[in-house]
Scaffold this motif. Structure first.
Motif, mmCIF file in Angstrom:
data_model
loop_
_atom_site.group_PDB
_atom_site.id
_atom_site.type_symbol
_atom_site.label_atom_id
_atom_site.label_comp_id
_atom_site.label_asym_id
_atom_site.label_seq_id
_atom_site.Cartn_x
_atom_site.Cartn_y
_atom_site.Cartn_z
ATOM 1 N N THR A 1 -4.208 -0.521 -8.560
ATOM 2 C CA THR A 1 -3.402 -1.536 -7.916
ATOM 3 C C THR A 1 -3.488 -1.349 -6.412
ATOM 4 O O THR A 1 -3.415 -0.236 -5.908
ATOM 5 C CB THR A 1 -1.946 -1.439 -8.389
ATOM 6 O OG1 THR A 1 -1.931 -1.632 -9.796
ATOM 7 C CG2 THR A 1 -1.077 -2.490 -7.732
ATOM 8 N N ALA B 1 3.093 -8.466 2.702
ATOM 9 C CA ALA B 1 3.454 -7.749 1.482
ATOM 10 C C ALA B 1 2.680 -8.388 0.337
ATOM 11 O O ALA B 1 2.843 -9.565 0.034
ATOM 12 C CB ALA B 1 4.951 -7.840 1.229
ATOM 13 N N LYS B 2 1.807 -7.628 -0.267
ATOM 14 C CA LYS B 2 0.850 -8.216 -1.216
ATOM 15 C C LYS B 2 0.386 -7.118 -2.146
ATOM 16 O O LYS B 2 0.002 -6.050 -1.677
ATOM 17 C CB LYS B 2 -0.327 -8.775 -0.391
ATOM 18 C CG LYS B 2 -1.540 -9.220 -1.163
ATOM 19 C CD LYS B 2 -1.435 -10.641 -1.598
ATOM 20 C CE LYS B 2 -2.686 -11.074 -2.363
ATOM 21 N NZ LYS B 2 -2.352 -12.071 -3.381
ATOM 22 N N THR B 3 0.443 -7.353 -3.418
ATOM 23 C CA THR B 3 -0.099 -6.390 -4.355
ATOM 24 C C THR B 3 -1.104 -7.092 -5.263
ATOM 25 O O THR B 3 -0.960 -8.281 -5.543
ATOM 26 C CB THR B 3 0.983 -5.747 -5.248
ATOM 27 O OG1 THR B 3 1.588 -6.770 -6.036
ATOM 28 C CG2 THR B 3 2.038 -5.049 -4.415
ATOM 29 N N ASN C 1 -9.541 -1.078 -15.338
ATOM 30 C CA ASN C 1 -8.580 -1.308 -14.269
ATOM 31 C C ASN C 1 -8.899 -0.305 -13.163
ATOM 32 O O ASN C 1 -8.821 0.899 -13.373
ATOM 33 C CB ASN C 1 -7.185 -1.077 -14.848
ATOM 34 C CG ASN C 1 -6.083 -1.370 -13.855
ATOM 35 O OD1 ASN C 1 -6.276 -1.220 -12.660
ATOM 36 N ND2 ASN C 1 -4.942 -1.774 -14.362
ATOM 37 N N THR D 1 -2.223 -2.336 -2.587
ATOM 38 C CA THR D 1 -1.108 -2.895 -1.843
ATOM 39 C C THR D 1 -1.498 -2.987 -0.379
ATOM 40 O O THR D 1 -2.251 -2.185 0.133
ATOM 41 C CB THR D 1 0.146 -2.011 -1.967
ATOM 42 O OG1 THR D 1 -0.159 -0.715 -1.453
ATOM 43 C CG2 THR D 1 0.592 -1.897 -3.399
ATOM 44 N N SER D 2 -0.968 -3.997 0.252
ATOM 45 C CA SER D 2 -1.193 -4.167 1.681
ATOM 46 C C SER D 2 0.153 -4.446 2.326
ATOM 47 O O SER D 2 0.861 -5.361 1.913
ATOM 48 C CB SER D 2 -2.129 -5.345 1.920
ATOM 49 O OG SER D 2 -2.097 -5.713 3.270
ATOM 50 N N PRO D 3 0.537 -3.680 3.354
ATOM 51 C CA PRO D 3 1.860 -3.884 3.934
ATOM 52 C C PRO D 3 1.995 -5.229 4.641
ATOM 53 O O PRO D 3 3.070 -5.801 4.663
ATOM 54 C CB PRO D 3 1.983 -2.736 4.946
ATOM 55 C CG PRO D 3 0.899 -1.770 4.612
ATOM 56 C CD PRO D 3 -0.186 -2.571 3.982
ATOM 57 N N ILE D 4 0.918 -5.711 5.233
ATOM 58 C CA ILE D 4 1.010 -6.961 5.991
ATOM 59 C C ILE D 4 -0.058 -7.907 5.507
ATOM 60 O O ILE D 4 -1.243 -7.658 5.735
ATOM 61 C CB ILE D 4 0.806 -6.710 7.505
ATOM 62 C CG1 ILE D 4 1.800 -5.651 7.999
ATOM 63 C CG2 ILE D 4 0.986 -8.008 8.296
ATOM 64 C CD1 ILE D 4 1.397 -5.051 9.334
ATOM 65 N N ARG E 1 -3.526 6.581 -8.086
ATOM 66 C CA ARG E 1 -4.236 5.394 -8.528
ATOM 67 C C ARG E 1 -3.903 4.199 -7.658
ATOM 68 O O ARG E 1 -4.323 3.103 -7.930
ATOM 69 C CB ARG E 1 -3.885 5.093 -9.984
ATOM 70 C CG ARG E 1 -4.269 6.234 -10.910
ATOM 71 C CD ARG E 1 -4.577 5.705 -12.253
ATOM 72 N NE ARG E 1 -5.542 4.608 -12.167
ATOM 73 C CZ ARG E 1 -5.827 3.809 -13.146
ATOM 74 N NH1 ARG E 1 -5.231 3.956 -14.282
ATOM 75 N NH2 ARG E 1 -6.708 2.842 -13.016
ATOM 76 N N THR F 1 -4.515 -6.274 -8.342
ATOM 77 C CA THR F 1 -5.206 -5.327 -9.196
ATOM 78 C C THR F 1 -6.698 -5.615 -9.184
ATOM 79 O O THR F 1 -7.100 -6.769 -9.291
ATOM 80 C CB THR F 1 -4.657 -5.417 -10.641
ATOM 81 O OG1 THR F 1 -3.266 -5.119 -10.619
ATOM 82 C CG2 THR F 1 -5.357 -4.437 -11.556
#
Lengths: 182, 182
Positions: A81, A88-90, A78, A83-86, A175, A92
């Motif tokens: 994780t 909203a998207k997470t 792994n 993340t993208s603010p625009i 992480r 792995t």
């Protein structure tokens, strides 16, 4: 534009798979007996298109293998994780390899010695000054009175997947990787 | 005297198991269909004595679950390989938990919302300003037209093992721990 470009795909890069299997710490051996699944974490080595591991020659694992040698060996890393603010998207990022085949107990002393030497080189590199002697391995492969067994899983099939996440700009915070569009 | 005191034992410390399951990144779901084992790495949460995970409502995993809901979910952490020069001895410190039970698809919207909120809190803590709305989860639990499913594995049985390795003096070099008797 969407700031994250995901690629979830089958990995066919043999060198990458080889490197991944040679360096991953822990693999998860899946067994099944009368359709009851069982998954055990193991140290292992990848050698000559096979998984090798060793363990006590008793217990549930051995009982399962004796009833049904079919096995699935899964290794996964792994990479964090994302993340993208625009928008909203997470997501792995990972790489995983699934190997399927039948387990065999290793009884050849040369094969056992080579596999255990590769295991020492992997987990405690440079620790032992001398190479493993065959005499040290004899008790591992003896059909009588052995308390430890070495098993081999020939890769009848191997599938590798990876999800690469390519970001415009990346900032590592622990992480978690955040994108910054500013 | 032997410089390493190993304790390989069943762990019965409920708080320790709870903390371990709440913080481990990846779990390995073992399934079986017609005695063919299959092991998949998954993100997951541990909530109310159950494992929750989500995934595409298609593919081999779903086919297996529909044929046989029995599952084994294994989580393991490898704390490094330990070596001791006198006597020449290597060992691995770890903690692992094996959970067995039957998988259910989560169809209750409140349960699904709670589980997915705990998943966000675990993998992207503090990332979303607002809590998950139930409306966001409706597509996950709809029996019709859903592309994502949430599954729950009730822990019919749970076994935890740990091997602590206590050294006289420890030196960390990368991931390998050496003892120094000098």
């Amino acid at each position: 534009m969407f700031p994250i470009r995901n690629q979830k795909r089958n990995c066919t890069d043999t060198d990458k798979i080889q490197h991944f299997l040679e360096h991953a710490d822990t693999g998860f051996l899946g067994l099944s007996s009368e359709d009851v699944p069982y998954v055990i974490p193991l140290n292992f080595v990848w050698l000559n298109d096979a998984i090798y591991f060793h363990g006590a020659d008793e217990g549930r694992k051995v009982t399962y293998i004796e009833k049904n040698p079919m096995a699935c060996f899964t290794v996964s890393a792994n990479y964090g994780t994302i993340t993208s603010p625009i928008p909203a998207k997470t997501d792995t990022a990972y790489m995983s390899v699934i190997i399927e085949g039948s387990l065999l107990r290793v009884t050849d002393i040369n094969e056992a010695t080579e596999a255990m030497q590769v295991m020492l080189n992997k987990y405690v590199p440079g620790y032992y000054e001398r190479s493993l002697g065959k005499s040290h391995l004899e008790r591992y492969v003896s059909p009588l009175g052995s308390k430890t067994a070495i098993y081999k899983l020939n890769a009848d099939s191997l599938s590798a997947k990876e999800k690469e996440v390519i970001l415009d700009r990346m900032f590592y915070e622990g992480r978690t990787i955040h994108t910054d569009r500013a």
